[in-house]
Design a protein around this motif. Structure first.
Motif, PDB file in Angstrom:
ATOM      1  N   MET A  92       0.822  -1.197   0.000  1.00 44.66           N
ATOM      2  CA  MET A  92       0.000   0.000   0.000  1.00 44.66           C
ATOM      3  C   MET A  92       0.863   1.257   0.000  1.00 44.66           C
ATOM      4  N   LEU A  93       1.916   1.254   0.799  1.00 42.95           N
ATOM      5  CA  LEU A  93       2.766   2.436   0.893  1.00 42.95           C
ATOM      6  C   LEU A  93       3.563   2.664  -0.386  1.00 42.95           C
ATOM      7  N   ARG A  94       3.946   1.591  -1.039  1.00 40.10           N
ATOM      8  CA  ARG A  94       4.688   1.706  -2.288  1.00 40.10           C
ATOM      9  C   ARG A  94       3.835   2.400  -3.347  1.00 40.10           C
ATOM     10  N   LYS A  95       2.564   2.087  -3.399  1.00 40.93           N
ATOM     11  CA  LYS A  95       1.653   2.700  -4.351  1.00 40.93           C
ATOM     12  C   LYS A  95       1.532   4.207  -4.086  1.00 40.93           C
ATOM     13  N   ILE A  96       1.414   4.576  -2.838  1.00 33.94           N
ATOM     14  CA  ILE A  96       1.326   5.994  -2.474  1.00 33.94           C
ATOM     15  C   ILE A  96       2.619   6.715  -2.857  1.00 33.94           C
ATOM     16  N   ALA A  97       3.737   6.092  -2.578  1.00 27.52           N
ATOM     17  CA  ALA A  97       5.028   6.713  -2.886  1.00 27.52           C
ATOM     18  C   ALA A  97       5.180   6.942  -4.385  1.00 27.52           C
ATOM     19  N   ARG A  98       4.783   5.992  -5.188  1.00 34.44           N
ATOM     20  CA  ARG A  98       4.900   6.134  -6.640  1.00 34.44           C
ATOM     21  C   ARG A  98       3.943   7.200  -7.173  1.00 34.44           C
ATOM     22  N   GLU A  99       2.709   7.200  -6.683  1.00 33.73           N
ATOM     23  CA  GLU A  99       1.720   8.162  -7.160  1.00 33.73           C
ATOM     24  C   GLU A  99       2.130   9.601  -6.869  1.00 33.73           C
ATOM     25  N   HIS A 100       2.770   9.829  -5.730  1.00 30.85           N
ATOM     26  CA  HIS A 100       3.093  11.188  -5.306  1.00 30.85           C
ATOM     27  C   HIS A 100       4.582  11.516  -5.429  1.00 30.85           C
ATOM     28  N   ASP A 101       5.382  10.568  -5.949  1.00 34.37           N
ATOM     29  CA  ASP A 101       6.822  10.752  -6.143  1.00 34.37           C
ATOM     30  C   ASP A 101       7.501  11.225  -4.856  1.00 34.37           C
ATOM     31  N   VAL A 102       7.299  10.458  -3.797  1.00 35.28           N
ATOM     32  CA  VAL A 102       7.876  10.783  -2.485  1.00 35.28           C
ATOM     33  C   VAL A 102       8.539   9.549  -1.888  1.00 35.28           C
ATOM     34  N   ALA A 103       9.338   9.775  -0.887  1.00 39.19           N
ATOM     35  CA  ALA A 103       9.921   8.678  -0.115  1.00 39.19           C
ATOM     36  C   ALA A 103       9.125   8.556   1.179  1.00 39.19           C
ATOM     37  N   ILE A 104       8.954   7.364   1.640  1.00 38.20           N
ATOM     38  CA  ILE A 104       8.241   7.131   2.895  1.00 38.20           C
ATOM     39  C   ILE A 104       9.228   6.555   3.893  1.00 38.20           C
ATOM     40  N   VAL A 105       9.290   7.172   5.050  1.00 33.23           N
ATOM     41  CA  VAL A 105      10.192   6.733   6.104  1.00 33.23           C
ATOM     42  C   VAL A 105       9.368   6.009   7.155  1.00 33.23           C
ATOM     43  N   MET A 106       9.781   4.790   7.461  1.00 34.85           N
ATOM     44  CA  MET A 106       9.116   4.010   8.506  1.00 34.85           C
ATOM     45  C   MET A 106      10.087   3.835   9.661  1.00 34.85           C
ATOM     46  N   LEU A 107       9.588   3.954  10.854  1.00 33.58           N
ATOM     47  CA  LEU A 107      10.418   3.798  12.033  1.00 33.58           C
ATOM     48  C   LEU A 107      10.170   2.434  12.656  1.00 33.58           C
ATOM     49  N   ASP A 108      11.228   1.837  13.153  1.00 35.57           N
ATOM     50  CA  ASP A 108      11.139   0.532  13.791  1.00 35.57           C
ATOM     51  C   ASP A 108      12.072   0.548  14.986  1.00 35.57           C
ATOM     52  N   HIS A 109      11.620   0.053  16.083  1.00 37.70           N
ATOM     53  CA  HIS A 109      12.446   0.016  17.288  1.00 37.70           C
ATOM     54  C   HIS A 109      13.266  -1.273  17.267  1.00 37.70           C
ATOM     55  N   PRO A 110      14.573  -1.186  17.529  1.00 38.48           N
ATOM     56  CA  PRO A 110      15.393  -2.402  17.493  1.00 38.48           C
ATOM     57  C   PRO A 110      15.077  -3.327  18.664  1.00 38.48           C
ATOM     58  N   SER A 111      15.358  -4.596  18.464  1.00 42.06           N
ATOM     59  CA  SER A 111      15.181  -5.568  19.543  1.00 42.06           C
ATOM     60  C   SER A 111      16.325  -5.410  20.544  1.00 42.06           C
ATOM     61  N   VAL A 112      16.240  -6.105  21.661  1.00 42.61           N
ATOM     62  CA  VAL A 112      17.303  -6.065  22.670  1.00 42.61           C
ATOM     63  C   VAL A 112      18.609  -6.565  22.060  1.00 42.61           C
ATOM     64  N   ARG A 113      18.515  -7.638  21.266  1.00 38.01           N
ATOM     65  CA  ARG A 113      19.701  -8.164  20.599  1.00 38.01           C
ATOM     66  C   ARG A 113      20.265  -7.143  19.622  1.00 38.01           C
ATOM     67  N   GLY A 114      19.396  -6.450  18.846  1.00 33.24           N
ATOM     68  CA  GLY A 114      19.831  -5.439  17.890  1.00 33.24           C
ATOM     69  C   GLY A 114      20.514  -4.261  18.565  1.00 33.24           C
ATOM     70  N   MET A 115      20.056  -3.907  19.753  1.00 32.74           N
ATOM     71  CA  MET A 115      20.714  -2.823  20.496  1.00 32.74           C
ATOM     72  C   MET A 115      22.048  -3.296  21.074  1.00 32.74           C
ATOM     73  N   ALA A 116      22.086  -4.539  21.544  1.00 31.89           N
ATOM     74  CA  ALA A 116      23.303  -5.064  22.173  1.00 31.89           C
ATOM     75  C   ALA A 116      24.442  -5.225  21.173  1.00 31.89           C
ATOM     76  N   ASP A 117      24.135  -5.732  19.967  1.00 30.02           N
ATOM     77  CA  ASP A 117      25.217  -5.945  18.998  1.00 30.02           C
ATOM     78  C   ASP A 117      25.458  -4.734  18.091  1.00 30.02           C
ATOM     79  N   GLY A 118      24.637  -3.678  18.233  1.00 28.44           N
ATOM     80  CA  GLY A 118      24.849  -2.451  17.467  1.00 28.44           C
ATOM     81  C   GLY A 118      24.313  -2.488  16.056  1.00 28.44           C
ATOM     82  N   SER A 119      23.653  -3.571  15.669  1.00 28.79           N
ATOM     83  CA  SER A 119      23.139  -3.678  14.304  1.00 28.79           C
ATOM     84  C   SER A 119      21.840  -2.905  14.112  1.00 28.79           C
ATOM     85  N   GLY A 120      21.085  -2.701  15.193  1.00 30.95           N
ATOM     86  CA  GLY A 120      19.826  -1.984  15.114  1.00 30.95           C
ATOM     87  C   GLY A 120      18.691  -2.779  14.527  1.00 30.95           C
TER      88      GLY A 120
END
Length: 179
Positions: free
Chosen positions: A1-29
């Motif tokens: 759904m978001l890809r369709k909106i991005a193409r129609e309006h020629d924009v980038a969409i930024v999504m935020l995601d919180h890293p897991s405990v493992r992602g924070m511990a190893d620095g990978s995010g």
């Protein structure tokens, strides 16, 4: 759904995601779900490596389908927003690339003048950027990059515009400034 909106309006969409405990511990995010990582074209990770300096963060490109991964930018909190720590400065990669294009510009300028085929700084036919991109040494460098190099060289005083010819038929061309 978001890809369709991005193409129609020629924009980038930024999504935020919180890293897991493992992602924070190893620095990978990374987070728990692999689906998110597989469905996006690029990922950035904002971390705080300097625990003592609460105003500093590092933004790292962890995934990029159309660019270089692993690039890092140091950010600093400034009143209401994060700004780059190198505000106003070019990155080392950009500065080196600019120098290479400037050197090429000067070599091609010397070559053209030695051949008796001078070029000028205007945007008309015979302009240095337009002519230089046709040279085999240019190897795919764009006219815009050549024009930017020319402007930097003019600003630095490394090249100058010289007028020649009779008063009724004045011509301008670019020459290297000799010290």
């Amino acid at each position: 759904m978001l890809r369709k909106i991005a193409r129609e309006h020629d924009v980038a969409i930024v999504m935020l995601d919180h890293p897991s405990v493992r992602g924070m511990a190893d620095g990978s995010g990374t987070a728990n779900s692999v689906d998110w990582r597989n469905s996006v074209r690029s990922m950035l990770h904002l971390s705080d490596p300097e625990k003592e300096d609460q105003d500093q963060r590092t933004l790292t490109v962890t995934k990029s389908n159309y660019g270089r991964s692993g690039e890092k930018v140091t950010l600093r909190w400034d009143k209401l927003t994060f700004t780059t720590a190198m505000a106003g400065e070019a990155s080392p990669y950009r500065a080196a690339a600019d120098r290479d294009i400037e050197d090429l510009f000067l070599r091609l300028l010397d070559k053209r003048n030695a051949q008796g085929r001078p070029v000028h700084a205007k945007t008309a036919k015979g302009s240095a950027p337009a002519e230089f991109v046709l040279d085999p040494e240019a190897a795919g460098i764009t006219a815009e990059a050549m024009r930017n190099a020319m402007e930097r060289l003019f600003a630095r005083g490394a090249i100058k515009t010289v007028e020649t010819g009779s008063p009724s038929k004045r011509r301008q061309h670019i020459e290297r400034v000799t010290a």
